[in-house]
Scaffold this active site. Sequence first.
Site, PDB file in Angstrom:
ATOM      1  N   ASP A 115      30.608-105.951   2.839  1.00 34.32           N
ATOM      2  CA  ASP A 115      29.925-106.178   4.117  1.00 34.32           C
ATOM      3  C   ASP A 115      28.868-107.032   3.995  1.00 34.32           C
ATOM      4  O   ASP A 115      27.609-106.800   4.028  1.00 34.32           O
ATOM      5  CB  ASP A 115      29.443-104.720   4.439  1.00 34.32           C
ATOM      6  CG  ASP A 115      28.503-104.215   3.957  1.00 34.32           C
ATOM      7  OD1 ASP A 115      27.642-103.447   4.246  1.00 34.32           O
ATOM      8  OD2 ASP A 115      28.194-104.432   2.614  1.00 34.32           O
ATOM      9  N   ASP A 169      26.330-108.148  -1.661  1.00 34.30           N
ATOM     10  CA  ASP A 169      27.626-108.104  -1.799  1.00 34.30           C
ATOM     11  C   ASP A 169      28.133-109.662  -2.419  1.00 34.30           C
ATOM     12  O   ASP A 169      29.081-109.900  -2.990  1.00 34.30           O
ATOM     13  CB  ASP A 169      28.407-108.038  -0.430  1.00 34.30           C
ATOM     14  CG  ASP A 169      27.978-106.649   0.403  1.00 34.30           C
ATOM     15  OD1 ASP A 169      26.837-106.499   0.671  1.00 34.30           O
ATOM     16  OD2 ASP A 169      28.774-105.705   0.222  1.00 34.30           O
ATOM     17  N   ASN A 188      26.523-103.983   6.901  1.00 36.30           N
ATOM     18  CA  ASN A 188      25.306-104.837   6.854  1.00 36.30           C
ATOM     19  C   ASN A 188      24.901-105.476   8.300  1.00 36.30           C
ATOM     20  O   ASN A 188      23.780-105.778   8.943  1.00 36.30           O
ATOM     21  CB  ASN A 188      25.023-105.753   6.010  1.00 36.30           C
ATOM     22  CG  ASN A 188      24.720-104.999   4.552  1.00 36.30           C
ATOM     23  OD1 ASN A 188      23.783-104.012   4.444  1.00 36.30           O
ATOM     24  ND2 ASN A 188      25.352-105.552   3.383  1.00 36.30           N
ATOM     25  N   THR A 194      31.888-102.075  -1.688  1.00 35.15           N
ATOM     26  CA  THR A 194      30.491-102.289  -1.797  1.00 35.15           C
ATOM     27  C   THR A 194      29.930-102.299  -0.417  1.00 35.15           C
ATOM     28  O   THR A 194      28.671-102.663  -0.300  1.00 35.15           O
ATOM     29  CB  THR A 194      30.113-103.423  -2.262  1.00 35.15           C
ATOM     30  OG1 THR A 194      30.491-104.645  -1.846  1.00 35.15           O
ATOM     31  CG2 THR A 194      30.592-103.789  -3.798  1.00 35.15           C
ATOM     32  N   PHE A 222      22.819 -96.130   2.895  1.00 30.78           N
ATOM     33  CA  PHE A 222      23.452 -96.871   3.991  1.00 30.78           C
ATOM     34  C   PHE A 222      25.044 -96.866   4.123  1.00 30.78           C
ATOM     35  O   PHE A 222      25.569 -96.601   5.213  1.00 30.78           O
ATOM     36  CB  PHE A 222      23.160 -98.047   3.975  1.00 30.78           C
ATOM     37  CG  PHE A 222      23.469 -99.072   5.093  1.00 30.78           C
ATOM     38  CD1 PHE A 222      24.532 -99.779   4.859  1.00 30.78           C
ATOM     39  CD2 PHE A 222      22.830 -99.083   6.308  1.00 30.78           C
ATOM     40  CE1 PHE A 222      25.062-100.747   5.832  1.00 30.78           C
ATOM     41  CE2 PHE A 222      23.361 -99.977   7.203  1.00 30.78           C
ATOM     42  CZ  PHE A 222      24.427-100.689   7.221  1.00 30.78           C
ATOM     43  N   ASN A 223      25.870 -97.384   2.695  1.00 27.36           N
ATOM     44  CA  ASN A 223      27.245 -97.238   2.881  1.00 27.36           C
ATOM     45  C   ASN A 223      27.827 -96.027   3.186  1.00 27.36           C
ATOM     46  O   ASN A 223      28.688 -95.951   4.172  1.00 27.36           O
ATOM     47  CB  ASN A 223      27.799 -97.612   1.532  1.00 27.36           C
ATOM     48  CG  ASN A 223      27.389 -99.244   1.503  1.00 27.36           C
ATOM     49  OD1 ASN A 223      27.013-100.058   2.519  1.00 27.36           O
ATOM     50  ND2 ASN A 223      27.519 -99.474   0.112  1.00 27.36           N
ATOM     51  N   GLN A 260      13.048-106.489   1.009  1.00 22.59           N
ATOM     52  CA  GLN A 260      12.955-105.385   0.231  1.00 22.59           C
ATOM     53  C   GLN A 260      11.417-104.842   0.045  1.00 22.59           C
ATOM     54  O   GLN A 260      11.285-103.776  -0.161  1.00 22.59           O
ATOM     55  CB  GLN A 260      13.681-105.469  -1.221  1.00 22.59           C
ATOM     56  CG  GLN A 260      14.950-105.468  -1.038  1.00 22.59           C
ATOM     57  CD  GLN A 260      15.578-104.266  -0.739  1.00 22.59           C
ATOM     58  OE1 GLN A 260      15.296-103.243  -1.134  1.00 22.59           O
ATOM     59  NE2 GLN A 260      16.869-104.381  -0.539  1.00 22.59           N
ATOM     60  N   HIS A 310      22.130-103.893  -5.471  1.00 26.21           N
ATOM     61  CA  HIS A 310      23.056-102.924  -5.555  1.00 26.21           C
ATOM     62  C   HIS A 310      24.657-103.226  -5.958  1.00 26.21           C
ATOM     63  O   HIS A 310      24.982-102.591  -6.808  1.00 26.21           O
ATOM     64  CB  HIS A 310      23.036-102.216  -4.346  1.00 26.21           C
ATOM     65  CG  HIS A 310      21.673-101.769  -3.617  1.00 26.21           C
ATOM     66  ND1 HIS A 310      20.887-100.680  -4.023  1.00 26.21           N
ATOM     67  CD2 HIS A 310      21.202-102.339  -2.503  1.00 26.21           C
ATOM     68  CE1 HIS A 310      19.772-100.881  -3.305  1.00 26.21           C
ATOM     69  NE2 HIS A 310      19.869-101.699  -2.616  1.00 26.21           N
ATOM     70  N   ASP A 311      25.224-104.153  -5.240  1.00 21.88           N
ATOM     71  CA  ASP A 311      26.661-104.198  -5.228  1.00 21.88           C
ATOM     72  C   ASP A 311      27.222-104.700  -6.693  1.00 21.88           C
ATOM     73  O   ASP A 311      28.493-104.208  -7.019  1.00 21.88           O
ATOM     74  CB  ASP A 311      27.139-104.939  -4.165  1.00 21.88           C
ATOM     75  CG  ASP A 311      26.901-104.163  -2.841  1.00 21.88           C
ATOM     76  OD1 ASP A 311      26.595-104.953  -1.878  1.00 21.88           O
ATOM     77  OD2 ASP A 311      26.640-103.055  -2.603  1.00 21.88           O
TER      78      ASP A 311
HETATM   79  O1  RIB Z   1      22.588 -99.102   0.488  1.00 22.66           O
HETATM   80  C1  RIB Z   1      22.848-100.148  -0.261  1.00 22.66           C
HETATM   81  C2  RIB Z   1      24.166-100.941   0.265  1.00 22.66           C
HETATM   82  O2  RIB Z   1      24.338-100.863   1.608  1.00 22.66           O
HETATM   83  C3  RIB Z   1      24.648-102.352  -0.100  1.00 22.66           C
HETATM   84  O3  RIB Z   1      25.712-102.056  -0.438  1.00 22.66           O
HETATM   85  C4  RIB Z   1      24.071-103.188   0.733  1.00 22.66           C
HETATM   86  O4  RIB Z   1      24.877-104.292   0.742  1.00 22.66           O
HETATM   87  C5  RIB Z   1      24.555-102.348   2.152  1.00 22.66           C
HETATM   88  O5  RIB Z   1      25.948-102.386   2.193  1.00 22.66           O
HETATM   89 CA    CA Z   2      27.132-104.078   0.704  1.00 21.42          CA
END
Ligand code: RIB
Ligand code: CA
Length: 309
Positions: free
Chosen positions: A9, A14, A38, A124, A165-166, A227, A239-240
């Site tokens: 996303d 990503d 996102n 991701t 979030f994901n 951030q 993160h991804d």
């Molecule tokens: O919480 C972080 C995740 O949520 C990452 O994958 C970021 O790209 C969003 O998708």
């Molecule tokens: Ca992501």
Amino acid sequence: MEKIILDVDPGHDDAIAILLAAKNPNIELVAITVVSGNQTLEKTTKNALDICSAVGINNVPVAAGMSVPMIRKKQVVANNIHGESGLDGPHFGKQTVKLDSRHAVDLIIEILLNSNNDITLVPTGPLSNIAMAMKKEPLIVPKIKQIVLMGGSYQLGNVTPSAEFNIHSDAEAAQVVFSCGRPIVMMGLDLTRQALATIEVVNRIKTLNNTASNLFVDLMEYFRMTQKKVFGFDSPPVHDPTTVAYLIDPTIIQTKPMNVEIETSSELTYGKTVCDYYGNTGKEPNALVATKLDFDKFWNLVYDTLKLY
Ligand code: RIB
Ligand code: CA
């Protein structure tokens, strides 16, 4: 060589996962599937095509998938982190990579049914595409080699105090995936918040001065700002790409088997990955949950891969 479907996303982090997966010699990127998360599906799809066009990823099908979560009504986007476009910061030229006409859910099903049980799914973003594929064609589930996903946490959340979030974006989809019975490796915030793009890391990658490294630098400039503003982090956690890095070199990440279940009914903790860290529920572990990142090995892997562009 790990054969993967990368479900994204985009999203600044990503984008780094895509750069790693498309060029590292240990990975065969079979397809890129896109999901809303996102940003809206329209924007995350544009972003995926822009990223591929910018660095010449021309031989991988890119297919758009779910624009909404499986069950929940409200779609959440992350303007505050990734901006209005979902990939604010870099300026992209002409989009040369074209969208595949197949729906991402159908492409995932087609690839898995025609595979030799050797495909790893690497989501991701929200798990809507993965879960919908499992529901539409249950025969794909035993064909999945493993699922290495970015999502969840056994400690703090981000989009809410308790949820990441994901997972929070489509907790019902996450429940389908975490209960599918296939091997799962969970890169939660506990791990991914160790993958910090410090100034030193960014300056080292900047010296590569190629299309991918320049895109990385532009992405991190914007990501650092949001951030810091939202979480007070001095360096942005990417993160991804930790998912792809794990498949390239599993020694860079320590994991711990845990039972992980998803909260879907509580208003307060919806989307929480309830991780049985101490094993006191007596429930069988259903995931390897990542706990510790070898920071230097991770960034060396990113540097060495971006150098190949
Ligand atoms: O919480 C972080 C995740 O949520 C990452 O994958 C970021 O790209 C969003 O998708
Ligand atoms: Ca992501």
